[in-house]
Design an enzyme around this catalytic site. Structure first.
Site, PDB file in Angstrom:
ATOM      1  N   HIS A   1       1.117  11.192  -1.542  1.00 19.01           N
ATOM      2  CA  HIS A   1       0.095  10.819  -0.493  1.00 19.01           C
ATOM      3  C   HIS A   1      -0.935  11.720   0.354  1.00 19.01           C
ATOM      4  O   HIS A   1      -0.176  12.677   1.145  1.00 19.01           O
ATOM      5  CB  HIS A   1       1.006  10.032   1.058  1.00 19.01           C
ATOM      6  CG  HIS A   1       0.548   9.513   1.984  1.00 19.01           C
ATOM      7  ND1 HIS A   1       0.690   9.082   2.626  1.00 19.01           N
ATOM      8  CD2 HIS A   1      -0.985   9.152   1.560  1.00 19.01           C
ATOM      9  CE1 HIS A   1      -0.902   8.305   3.286  1.00 19.01           C
ATOM     10  NE2 HIS A   1      -1.369   8.075   3.178  1.00 19.01           N
TER      11      HIS A   1
ATOM     12  N   HIS B   1       0.397  -1.136   0.091  1.00 16.07           N
ATOM     13  CA  HIS B   1      -0.028  -0.180   0.318  1.00 16.07           C
ATOM     14  C   HIS B   1       1.258   1.469  -0.113  1.00 16.07           C
ATOM     15  O   HIS B   1       1.519   0.806   0.287  1.00 16.07           O
ATOM     16  CB  HIS B   1      -0.593   0.066   1.157  1.00 16.07           C
ATOM     17  CG  HIS B   1      -1.662   1.494   1.171  1.00 16.07           C
ATOM     18  ND1 HIS B   1      -1.266   1.927   2.313  1.00 16.07           N
ATOM     19  CD2 HIS B   1      -2.548   1.922   0.956  1.00 16.07           C
ATOM     20  CE1 HIS B   1      -2.899   3.228   2.435  1.00 16.07           C
ATOM     21  NE2 HIS B   1      -3.473   2.668   1.150  1.00 16.07           N
TER      22      HIS B   1
HETATM   23  C1  LIG Z   1      -5.901   1.566   4.860  1.00 21.40           C
HETATM   24  C2  LIG Z   1      -5.833   0.780   3.200  1.00 21.40           C
HETATM   25  O1  LIG Z   1      -4.925   0.479   2.593  1.00 21.40           O
HETATM   26  N1  LIG Z   1      -6.624   1.616   2.443  1.00 21.40           N
HETATM   27  C3  LIG Z   1      -6.404   1.432   0.569  1.00 21.40           C
HETATM   28  C4  LIG Z   1      -7.380   1.017   0.740  1.00 21.40           C
HETATM   29  O2  LIG Z   1      -7.132   0.099  -0.997  1.00 21.40           O
HETATM   30  C5  LIG Z   1      -7.194   1.385  -2.136  1.00 21.40           C
HETATM   31  C6  LIG Z   1      -6.588   1.099  -2.806  1.00 21.40           C
HETATM   32  O3  LIG Z   1      -7.595   0.891  -3.857  1.00 21.40           O
HETATM   33  C7  LIG Z   1      -6.518   2.704  -1.298  1.00 21.40           C
HETATM   34  O4  LIG Z   1      -7.349   4.233  -1.723  1.00 21.40           O
HETATM   35  C8  LIG Z   1      -6.142   2.909   0.151  1.00 21.40           C
HETATM   36  O5  LIG Z   1      -5.895   3.680   0.930  1.00 21.40           O
END
Ligand SMILES: CC(=O)N[C@H]1CO[C@H](CO)[C@@H](O)[C@@H]1O
Ligand SMILES: *[C@@H]1O[C@H](CO)[C@@H](O)[C@H](O)[C@H]1NC(C)=O
Ligand SMILES: *[C@@H]1O[C@H](CO)[C@@H](O)[C@H](O)[C@H]1NC(C)=O
Ligand SMILES: *[C@@H]1O[C@H](CO)[C@@H](O)[C@H](O)[C@H]1NC(C)=O
Ligand SMILES: *[C@@H]1O[C@H](CO)[C@@H](O)[C@H](O)[C@H]1NC(C)=O
Length: 309
Positions: A95, A49
């Site tokens: 971010h 992520h």
């Molecule tokens: C908390 C987290 O991981 N959120 C993410 C879940 O996935 C999407 C991507 O498609 C992100 O936008 C979020 O930030």
């Protein structure tokens, strides 16, 4: 005369034979022989992520990783997630905003991806990017993919949407050289001014669990999805990162203190098992994590892929 006819015949024979020798087939795919015959849609991959948002500085609150993208890939990450923003006319990975955390240009990021692909010819990789400002696919995204060299590895499906069961095997993707699958959360349907054939609409083919989770039991639900495919015919991604609500202010940050537990086998498997009934009784395709170098995610992925030792 006879001799030269003979050699001519021989070279003709070897030329004919050469053209009929089947192309060399991959025998190990993403590190496992068993995966070569497995559909791309039937494999669990670990994802990073905010992959670009790495810092070893513990007070960099906007970080979600502590090792860089080449290190994430070398650890076994096979999905890279990142969020793009316009920064003075150039697409950057940032971010929330580029003032908070600027990860540099998308093109330079993707150049690192090409370096990995060239050094690792038997690996299939997924890129899952978000496009919150609706930047143009042909004008902003495609040049970054082309100039970095990633586009020549990009897989173009025969039709859209692809059901989970319709994806080619990892072996076929590696043999064809088209071993990068690129998804965008918004705009890939043409709504942001044009389509690019290798930039695929994420939610038509992948559903996601809720994000910004602060409950460590990770209750499962189909949170983000679209299109005509059933949940079972979609692939799916669990957003398995636990956030902290800072002093109950509603400001949430990802927390490296919890990461070894959150990224441990019991926590990931509990989440995956909780989601499986919603996903047609299959494990998640993608497990998206913060602080990928902490915990034991790759053991959990091996278990889901049937390689538990
Ligand atoms: C908390 C987290 O991981 N959120 C993410 C879940 O996935 C999407 C991507 O498609 C992100 O936008 C979020 O930030
Ligand atoms: C790309 O790779 C270089 C070194 O190989 C590294 O310094 C840089 O931080 C990497 N970029 C990302 C976003 O990880
Ligand atoms: C998805 O999850 C978010 C929180 O992460 C929540 O605000 C939203 O209501 C959920 N949407 C659906 C459709 O479940
Ligand atoms: C869903 O199916 C309908 C009817 O076939 C079609 O018109 C529509 O474009 C489809 N939507 C998506 C998102 O594929
Ligand atoms: C792959 O298929 C097997 C057998 O049906 C299943 O147990 C597993 O959960 C599937 N994995 C994924 C990611 O679809």
């Amino acid at each position: 005369m006879l001799f030269s006819l003979l050699t001519a015949g021989l070279s003709l024979a070897s030329a004919v034979q050469g053209s009929t020798i089947p192309k060399k087939r991959a025998t190990v795919c993403n590190g496992h022989a068993e995966l070569c015959d497995r559909s791309y849609g039937n494999v669990t991959y670990i994802g990073a992520h905010d992959s670009f948002a790495y810092s070893t500085d513990p007070v960099a609150l906007a970080r979600d990783q502590e090792v860089d993208v080449p290190t994430q890939l070398s650890l076994g990450v096979r999905l890279l997630q990142a969020q793009a923003h316009d920064n003075n006319g150039v697409l950057h990975f940032c971010h929330t905003s580029c003032i908070l955390f600027d990860g540099g240009t998308v093109e330079s990021y993707l150049t690192n991806v090409t370096t990995f692909l060239e050094a690792n010819p038997n690996e299939v990789l997924t890129l899952l990017f978000t496009n919150p400002e609706g930047q143009s696919l042909p004008d902003q995204w495609a040049p970054a993919f082309v100039n970095s060299g990633v586009s020549k590895y990009a897989y173009v499906p025969p039709h859209l949407p692809m059901k989970q069961s319709e994806w080619p095997t990892l072996g076929d993707m590696i043999d064809s050289g088209k071993r990068v699958v690129i998804f965008l959360d918004a705009g890939a349907d043409g709504s942001d001014g044009g389509v690019v054939d290798y930039i695929l609409p994420e939610f038509d083919m992948i559903w996601e669990t809720p994000f910004s989770v602060t409950d460590s039991t990770f209750p499962c639900s189909v949170n983000r999805t679209s299109g005509n495919l059933s949940a079972a015919d979609h692939m799916y991604m669990i957003n398995h990162s636990l956030n902290k609500d800072v002093f109950s202010t509603g400001v949430i940050i990802s927390d490296p203190i919890d990461a070894p537990t959150t990224n441990g086998v019991p926590s990931i498997m509990a989440n995956a098992n909780g989601c499986a009934p919603l996903g047609g009784n299959t494990y998640p395709n993608f497990v998206l994590l913060d602080f990928i170098d902490l915990g034991d995610a790759f053991t959990a992925a091996d278990q889901m892929n049937g390689f538990s030792s």
